[in-house]
Design an enzyme around this catalytic site. Structure first.
Site, PDB file in Angstrom:
ATOM      1  N   GLY A 111      51.028  15.145  34.961  1.00 42.42           N
ATOM      2  CA  GLY A 111      51.719  14.861  36.204  1.00 42.42           C
ATOM      3  C   GLY A 111      53.091  15.494  36.288  1.00 42.42           C
ATOM      4  O   GLY A 111      53.830  15.265  37.243  1.00 42.42           O
ATOM      5  N   ARG A 234      66.915  27.732  30.539  1.00 39.09           N
ATOM      6  CA  ARG A 234      66.531  28.229  31.858  1.00 39.09           C
ATOM      7  C   ARG A 234      65.615  27.222  32.540  1.00 39.09           C
ATOM      8  O   ARG A 234      64.588  26.824  31.977  1.00 39.09           O
ATOM      9  CB  ARG A 234      65.819  29.574  31.713  1.00 39.09           C
ATOM     10  CG  ARG A 234      65.390  30.200  33.037  1.00 39.09           C
ATOM     11  CD  ARG A 234      64.580  31.463  32.790  1.00 39.09           C
ATOM     12  NE  ARG A 234      64.113  32.059  34.029  1.00 39.09           N
ATOM     13  CZ  ARG A 234      63.199  33.028  34.086  1.00 39.09           C
ATOM     14  NH1 ARG A 234      62.695  33.521  32.969  1.00 39.09           N
ATOM     15  NH2 ARG A 234      62.816  33.508  35.251  1.00 39.09           N
ATOM     16  N   ASN A 237      61.439  25.663  37.155  1.00 38.01           N
ATOM     17  CA  ASN A 237      61.057  25.205  38.495  1.00 38.01           C
ATOM     18  C   ASN A 237      62.019  24.098  38.890  1.00 38.01           C
ATOM     19  O   ASN A 237      61.980  22.994  38.342  1.00 38.01           O
ATOM     20  CB  ASN A 237      59.618  24.705  38.505  1.00 38.01           C
ATOM     21  CG  ASN A 237      59.135  24.337  39.899  1.00 38.01           C
ATOM     22  OD1 ASN A 237      59.694  23.474  40.553  1.00 38.01           O
ATOM     23  ND2 ASN A 237      58.083  25.004  40.351  1.00 38.01           N
ATOM     24  N   GLU A 311      62.427  14.335  28.240  1.00 36.92           N
ATOM     25  CA  GLU A 311      63.065  13.131  27.694  1.00 36.92           C
ATOM     26  C   GLU A 311      64.584  13.144  27.710  1.00 36.92           C
ATOM     27  O   GLU A 311      65.213  12.091  27.537  1.00 36.92           O
ATOM     28  CB  GLU A 311      62.549  12.885  26.269  1.00 36.92           C
ATOM     29  CG  GLU A 311      61.176  12.263  26.277  1.00 36.92           C
ATOM     30  CD  GLU A 311      60.290  12.708  25.105  1.00 36.92           C
ATOM     31  OE1 GLU A 311      59.819  11.822  24.384  1.00 36.92           O
ATOM     32  OE2 GLU A 311      60.086  13.913  24.923  1.00 36.92           O
TER      33      GLU A 311
END
Length: 351
Positions: A111, A234, A237, A311
């Site tokens: 997900g 980097r 998205n 995390e």
């Protein structure tokens, strides 16, 4: 991190120093445990940017300095770090005669957008439009890949995907005309490199800021606003990354305020067995959460220059909230979650 960052807050109080300034003054040149240089470390920049955006300079450092009727208002800060973990994986990239590409890797998209970001990695390495790339994941007959955990997924699978696609691009450049009917395939296995010991200490970093209201009548703690600023290599998205950061911070909110287990000593198990007795944050519990990052270029990670982000959003959140509760009440709570019974007990003991 809750214990460590609470202790840093206590130290700042004892020294009469701003807790942001204390952390910045004690920035190490190398990783204290190993002595290795950091591949990149921009924690100080995260703290400064977070403090600017949160309005930290307007904070009165004295506990119990801000009230609204029965509410005690406090703000807190905590640093966050999580190690870069990369595991060996395999992947294949196939060019089809119609000009499309199929990327195959037995990754697990739980997900968090693995299909999307792996397609982006592939398109970038192939120099192809994203809509020409299709990914196949989550099937045991696909090239073997590491598990989805430890914030390692994209860094591990993406390395193999990038390498397979780079090899395929080279083969396509050398191949006359379109690919054959069965397609043209390249494969990659990062074993021996992805898991090789690095001469660098590789970590993601972040800074968490929180404002809370503590109700002196009911003992309830409400988070009013939370801000996280991260340095995680980097960002591949922006949309899915921000979603993961906010999700992690929401988990940290649950750790701080609502999520607790008790041991049934005679039976040796936990009586909390559903989402009524074990409360994870619902929409009504979650305040305005803002997550952002600073640009970070780290060439010592993987071909994409990415660090895990699953995390780092959790780590430090509970400490920032706990430090905010201390600022609001003047009481240091050493056990989580900060439920009304614990808050009221602490408030009554101070009277």
């Amino acid at each position: 991190m809750y214990a460590l960052e609470s202790a840093m807050d206590e130290l700042a109080d004892a020294l009469g120093l701003d807790p942001v300034e204390l952390r910045i003054r004690n920035e190490p040149d190398d990783e204290p445990g190993s002595g290795k240089p950091f591949s990149s470390r921009h924690l100080a920049e995260c703290l400064r940017e977070g403090a600017r955006r949160f309005g930290w300079d307007r904070r009165d450092p004295r506990p119990l300095s801000r009230t609204e009727g029965p509410l005690l208002i406090g703000t807190g800060v905590a640093a966050a770090t999580y190690p870069v973990q990369i595991w060996p994986s395999t992947a294949s990239a196939q060019a089809l005669p119609d000009g499309t590409f199929v990327i195959r890797v037995n990754a697990a998209d739980i997900g968090t957008g693995a299909r999307t970001v792996l397609a982006q990695v592939a398109a970038d390495a192939l120099g192809a439009p994203l809509d020409r790339v299709r990914t196949e994941v989550g099937r045991s007959d696909l090239p073997a890949a590491s598990l989805a955990g430890g914030s390692s997924g994209t860094a591990s699978w993406g390395w193999a995907v990038h390498e397979a696609c780079a090899e395929l691009a080279t083969r396509l450049a050398e191949h006359p005309g379109p690919p054959p009917a069965e397609g043209l395939t390249a494969r990659s296995d990062t074993a021996g490199r992805a898991d090789a010991d690095s001469p660098y200490a590789r970590h993601a970093f972040g800074a968490h800021f929180a404002e809370v209201a503590v109700d002196t009548v009911t003992g309830e703690v409400r988070a009013r606003r939370m801000l996280g600023v991260f340095a995680a290599g980097r960002i591949l998205n922006a949309r899915t990354a921000r979603s993961q950061f906010v999700g992690g911070m929401t988990m940290g909110l649950g750790m701080a305020l609502t999520e607790g287990s008790t041991m049934d000593a005679p039976f040796g198990d936990f009586p909390e067995t559903d989402l009524a007795s074990y409360h994870v944050p619902a929409h009504a519990d979650v305040p305005a959460i803002e997550a952002d990052w600073i640009e970070e270029d780290d060439p010592h990670l993987n071909p994409m220059g990415s660090k895990g982000i699953g995390e780092i959003g959790i780590v430090g959140t509970a400490a920032a909230l706990g430090n905010a509760v201390h600022h609001a009440t003047g009481i240091r709570f050493r056990e989580l979650p900060l439920t009304p019974d614990r808050i009221l007990t602490g408030l009554l003991s101070e009277r």
